[in-house]
Design a protein around this motif. Structure first.
Motif, PDB file in Angstrom:
ATOM      1  N   LYS A   1      44.102  25.330  42.050  1.00  0.00           N
ATOM      2  CA  LYS A   1      44.483  26.042  42.852  1.00  0.00           C
ATOM      3  C   LYS A   1      44.986  27.151  42.298  1.00  0.00           C
ATOM      4  O   LYS A   1      44.904  27.575  41.443  1.00  0.00           O
ATOM      5  CB  LYS A   1      45.433  25.452  42.699  1.00  0.00           C
ATOM      6  CG  LYS A   1      45.630  23.393  43.291  1.00  0.00           C
ATOM      7  CD  LYS A   1      44.550  23.078  44.108  1.00  0.00           C
ATOM      8  CE  LYS A   1      44.619  21.838  44.188  1.00  0.00           C
ATOM      9  NZ  LYS A   1      43.853  21.528  45.670  1.00  0.00           N
TER      10      LYS A   1
ATOM     11  N   ALA B   1      39.003  28.975  42.077  1.00  0.00           N
ATOM     12  CA  ALA B   1      38.785  28.057  43.472  1.00  0.00           C
ATOM     13  C   ALA B   1      37.520  27.228  43.269  1.00  0.00           C
ATOM     14  O   ALA B   1      38.221  26.239  43.750  1.00  0.00           O
ATOM     15  CB  ALA B   1      39.274  28.405  44.570  1.00  0.00           C
TER      16      ALA B   1
ATOM     17  N   ALA C   1      43.179  25.172  48.801  1.00  0.00           N
ATOM     18  CA  ALA C   1      43.734  25.763  47.680  1.00  0.00           C
ATOM     19  C   ALA C   1      43.877  26.904  47.066  1.00  0.00           C
ATOM     20  O   ALA C   1      44.181  27.194  45.850  1.00  0.00           O
ATOM     21  CB  ALA C   1      42.108  25.224  46.567  1.00  0.00           C
TER      22      ALA C   1
ATOM     23  N   VAL D   1      46.244  25.249  37.880  1.00  0.00           N
ATOM     24  CA  VAL D   1      46.872  26.268  38.947  1.00  0.00           C
ATOM     25  C   VAL D   1      47.055  27.925  37.838  1.00  0.00           C
ATOM     26  O   VAL D   1      47.304  27.935  36.586  1.00  0.00           O
ATOM     27  CB  VAL D   1      48.423  25.869  39.626  1.00  0.00           C
ATOM     28  CG1 VAL D   1      48.602  26.867  40.512  1.00  0.00           C
ATOM     29  CG2 VAL D   1      48.559  24.112  39.434  1.00  0.00           C
TER      30      VAL D   1
ATOM     31  N   PHE E   1      52.529  24.022  44.329  1.00  0.00           N
ATOM     32  CA  PHE E   1      50.463  23.154  43.586  1.00  0.00           C
ATOM     33  C   PHE E   1      51.575  22.540  42.278  1.00  0.00           C
ATOM     34  O   PHE E   1      50.629  21.565  41.891  1.00  0.00           O
ATOM     35  CB  PHE E   1      50.022  24.226  43.168  1.00  0.00           C
ATOM     36  CG  PHE E   1      49.383  25.113  43.970  1.00  0.00           C
ATOM     37  CD1 PHE E   1      48.618  24.168  44.710  1.00  0.00           C
ATOM     38  CD2 PHE E   1      49.387  26.331  44.390  1.00  0.00           C
ATOM     39  CE1 PHE E   1      48.513  25.003  46.482  1.00  0.00           C
ATOM     40  CE2 PHE E   1      48.704  26.931  45.385  1.00  0.00           C
ATOM     41  CZ  PHE E   1      48.210  26.448  45.778  1.00  0.00           C
TER      42      PHE E   1
END
Length: 249
Positions: free
Chosen positions: A32, A27, A53, A8, A78
């Protein structure tokens, strides 16, 4: 296409230019992404183009509450935070250093310098609990090879490079890698300010100073950031990576 699978990222200044390029490239590789920017509509557009995402976040990177909220959004949405990209930047127009007004100077300090400090306060405890992470800052060739006309911007980017190296040494025991990118000027909204004015003649002069013969693109910077953020660079920290077509040689 999974070099960042399971990771993330928060990317500031992601509504356009280099930040937009990074958000979309990350992405594509499975990350994410929190698309953070003061320009809320631009952040919404980029996040919408990425899809599920990504999530948009309006944030002033010089405001601690906004930075904390940005990081909290990543975790709430996330579940974790692996990559922090300090990409938002600000400059004065190319010209006499004594004619840069105090308000502009203060904004440069807030966006190019203080924001790095605030991001560290927010993300380092999170990354330490997770066992590591990656912090990347968009610095500039101006911080390595200062040129007349951008004195205060140059200085802010030199600070960012030194902060990167200092943080890298201190955070290494926590398995948090800290690096920065040093792009040459590219096709972004800040180009006219860097050159003083955006004309075909000015562009030709600038391109002539770059050995590879062109300006940088968001994809150039995104690909460099992707590598630094990935596990392929797990032994790389404290680096100021020149992405400049040979400009600093």
């Amino acid at each position: 296409m999974d070099r960042l699978k399971g990771k993330v990222a928060v990317i500031t200044g992601a509504a356009s230019g280099f930040g937009e390029g990074m958000a979309k490239r990350f992405a594509q590789e499975g990350a994410k992404v929190v698309v953070a920017d003061l320009n809320a509509s631009g952040a919404d557009r980029v996040a919408g183009e990425i899809g599920a995402a990504a999530v948009a976040c309006k944030a002033d990177v010089s405001n601690r509450a906004d930075v904390d909220a940005m990081v909290k959004l990543a975790i709430d949405r996330f579940g974790r935070l692996d990559i922090m990209v300090n990409n938002a930047g600000y400059t004065h127009r190319n010209g006499d250093m004594l004619k840069v007004d105090e308000k502009t100077f203060d904004t440069i300090v807030a966006v190019n310098m203080k924001a790095i400090y605030l991001a560290a306060l927010a993300v380092v405890p999170v990354m330490e609990k997770q066992g590591g992470g990656s912090i990347i800052t968009t610095a500039s060739t101006a911080g390595l090879r200062p040129r007349p006309g951008l004195a205060w911007y140059n200085a802010s980017k030199g600070w960012a490079i030194t902060a990167t190296k200092s943080m890298a040494v201190e955070l290494a025991p926590k398995n948090i890698r800290v690096n920065c990118l040093c792009p040459v000027a590219g096709e972004t909204g800040m180009l006219a300010q860097f050159m003083g004015e955006d004309t075909p003649e000015k562009r030709a002069l600038f391109r002539a100073s770059i050995p590879l013969g062109r300006l940088s693109t968001p994809l150039d910077i995104a690909n460099a950031a992707l590598w630094l953020a990935s596990d392929e660079a797990e032994f790389i920290t404290g680096v100021a990576l020149e992405v400049d077509g040979g400009r600093c040689i």
